[in-house]
Design a protein around this motif. Sequence first.
Motif, PDB file in Angstrom:
ATOM      1  N   THR A  59     -35.793  -3.284  73.333  1.00  0.00           N
ATOM      2  CA  THR A  59     -36.116  -2.234  74.214  1.00  0.00           C
ATOM      3  C   THR A  59     -35.547  -2.313  75.554  1.00  0.00           C
ATOM      4  O   THR A  59     -35.157  -3.261  76.281  1.00  0.00           O
ATOM      5  CB  THR A  59     -37.563  -2.016  74.792  1.00  0.00           C
ATOM      6  OG1 THR A  59     -38.678  -2.374  73.646  1.00  0.00           O
ATOM      7  CG2 THR A  59     -37.911  -0.741  75.506  1.00  0.00           C
ATOM      8  N   VAL A  85     -34.576  -1.421  79.012  1.00  0.00           N
ATOM      9  CA  VAL A  85     -35.215  -0.916  80.088  1.00  0.00           C
ATOM     10  C   VAL A  85     -34.425  -0.388  81.558  1.00  0.00           C
ATOM     11  O   VAL A  85     -35.024   0.333  82.343  1.00  0.00           O
ATOM     12  CB  VAL A  85     -36.273  -1.869  80.964  1.00  0.00           C
ATOM     13  CG1 VAL A  85     -37.430  -2.048  79.600  1.00  0.00           C
ATOM     14  CG2 VAL A  85     -35.849  -3.209  81.250  1.00  0.00           C
ATOM     15  N   GLY A  98     -37.633   1.141  86.676  1.00  0.00           N
ATOM     16  CA  GLY A  98     -36.804   0.138  86.685  1.00  0.00           C
ATOM     17  C   GLY A  98     -36.254  -0.458  87.718  1.00  0.00           C
ATOM     18  O   GLY A  98     -35.572  -1.270  88.045  1.00  0.00           O
ATOM     19  N   THR A 109     -37.287  -4.097  88.319  1.00  0.00           N
ATOM     20  CA  THR A 109     -36.579  -4.908  87.718  1.00  0.00           C
ATOM     21  C   THR A 109     -35.251  -5.150  88.028  1.00  0.00           C
ATOM     22  O   THR A 109     -34.610  -6.244  88.146  1.00  0.00           O
ATOM     23  CB  THR A 109     -36.656  -4.305  86.094  1.00  0.00           C
ATOM     24  OG1 THR A 109     -37.666  -3.741  85.672  1.00  0.00           O
ATOM     25  CG2 THR A 109     -36.005  -5.347  85.115  1.00  0.00           C
ATOM     26  N   LYS A 126     -36.476   6.186  84.307  1.00  0.00           N
ATOM     27  CA  LYS A 126     -36.364   5.668  83.156  1.00  0.00           C
ATOM     28  C   LYS A 126     -35.276   4.654  82.825  1.00  0.00           C
ATOM     29  O   LYS A 126     -34.294   4.878  81.779  1.00  0.00           O
ATOM     30  CB  LYS A 126     -36.212   7.150  81.888  1.00  0.00           C
ATOM     31  CG  LYS A 126     -37.263   7.772  82.005  1.00  0.00           C
ATOM     32  CD  LYS A 126     -37.142   8.853  81.038  1.00  0.00           C
ATOM     33  CE  LYS A 126     -38.400   9.734  81.051  1.00  0.00           C
ATOM     34  NZ  LYS A 126     -38.221  10.890  80.398  1.00  0.00           N
ATOM     35  N   GLY A 127     -34.981   3.864  83.950  1.00  0.00           N
ATOM     36  CA  GLY A 127     -33.946   3.004  83.789  1.00  0.00           C
ATOM     37  C   GLY A 127     -32.695   3.279  83.932  1.00  0.00           C
ATOM     38  O   GLY A 127     -31.655   2.593  83.847  1.00  0.00           O
TER      39      GLY A 127
END
Lengths: 368, 275
Positions: free
Chosen positions: A16, A18, A41, A44, A209-210
């Motif tokens: 996946t 991300v 994200g 992250t 969505k990243g």
Amino acid sequence: MKNIEFKAVKKKYDETTVIQELNFSIKEGERLVLLGPSGCGKTTTLRMIAGLEEISEGQLLMGGTVVNSVAPGKRNIAMVFQNYALFPHLSVWENITFGLKIQKLTEQEMAKRAKEALEILNLTGYENRKPKELSGGQKQRVALCRAIVKQSPYFLLDEPLSNLDAQLRQQARTELVKLHEIYKPTMIYVTHDQVEAMTIAQRIAIMNKGELQQIDTPENIYHRPANTFVASFIGTPPMNLLSAHVRDHWIFIGDACVPLDASWDKVIAGRSRITLGIRPEKCLLAAEKPMVPAEVSYVENLGSQRTLRLTLKNQENVFVSTKDFTQAAASTKGFSFRWEDVSVFDYKTGINIGYPTKEGGKNHEIFN
Amino acid sequence: MRTKLDKNILWHLPLILAVFLQLWPIIFMASTSFKDMDQIFTSTLNPLPFPPTLNNYVAVLEDFPFLTYVYNTFFIATLVTVCKIATSVLAAFAFVYYEFKGKETIFNFMLLTFFIPITVLIMPNYLLMSKLGLLNTPWGVILPQIADGMGIFLMRQTIRGIPKPLLEAALLEGAGAFGILTKVVLPLIKPSAIAVTIFFFINSWNEYFWPLLVLQDKENYTLPLALQMFISAEGGSEWGIAMAVAMLTSLLPLLLYLLCQKYILSTFMQSGVKG
């Protein structure tokens, strides 16, 4: 140069992905806010800068050096965590000087820095307290203290105000900006709160969505959103997005027919359908002869202003913010707008197609 | 109110009975140790020694190498405890802090060791100690016990209770793995670590079977083995002396327990640290 640069950075967990390819840079001494909905994200990304998450692909440069495999402790970063991460067994003083002891600073230097930080953040007198004896606001300030005593060139904050009540939050925002003005670190601030982002940031990077959606000044993010996601994410209520047909020099919204301003001719040329974006406060209520006829279906009183929900004939809703509290405003027949307040997006992709320039061409500079 | 009281009494009766059953041998041990031989056989069910005598204790301290046995037991129990708690904390920290391939599999295999009966392990351990030439030495008792699956499991559960951002904050402050362990993890797991240490110590102090196999010479005996001498044919029927030894043997674990009672109870009750 204490800048940060993402070069095609990706983050994957097993299969996946991300974080899709990130390419952007943060200038030295800049206050950049990473903004986006939960799971977009942003945290992250911040943790990759801190070195707490490995980078799957691409390069992360800090001060011109690739730091992909540099240990977090060696990146010279100060970070404030969402839950503050204060060591519960240590006093405020010991928490603040924890990192300085590891750096083997002299007692004098340590005391000087800690005292200065405690004073700036109004914590003098709390040195011997344990974190459990502090209120939420005080804990948050201790966490900030621990970060600033390091005098790191990079200052990372992960939703540091989310556990505070509204009043304290506003105060803390001001404190944060003040702190940044004093130490001038390169500051990256993660939040999902657009008010925090707009008030703290010199530039905002919006993610979804990243993927990075737009990175720009708060003004441009607000007035010139790069796509419909940014347009609808920023602002309360968000930007009105209306589907419109274009024919010759006319556009059709609902069953209204509005003449297209000549300045937009070149920008819209060749398109038969567009999405028109207008901020609620830029919609003008019209008691007579509105550009777009609509009926008031709901009125929300916010104290300083009112938000009216107008329903078009095709059942599309338009929100209008107004400071006009008269009865006339509530019984409006529709709304009008000025063409300089409009953003136009591609009907299918939702990408902003640009703005008219004085020369009559498109202006795409903000999206680079 | 009255019904509540009745209910309480109903609950208390079996509990009081259980406490009495637990305490009776201890009371019996204590009272017998202060009785002389005549009293032991004439007033078996009377727990009160009359008149109390210290003759048994004097005999233990004067006629037997009691202090040697205390030293042997203390030496073995301390080393076993130190090694066990050190390996438990280090392994548990590694299981929480590091990401490595097969981490869960290794941990699960370690859990499986709980289910291997001790009797199965005795033979290979005995042969190994024999090959290493450690039979009849304290090292032969200590070596097979320096790591403990249960200890690792308990410590891992406790360390897992520490919020991860605390470890990350220490990491960003420049602390290495050892610094994080000593400056953050250990202070936070102190109550649980102390409780587990006490358990290890008491278990090792009371251990009978494995030292019995390894230690052959009497001068190497630990207290539980020495105690056996007084009850066996060799010591004849010196019940008073045997009970005095038993009293002295249980004194140190009892003291340790009383001193660290609060840690042991809190470990049982919350089995972890809150952040």
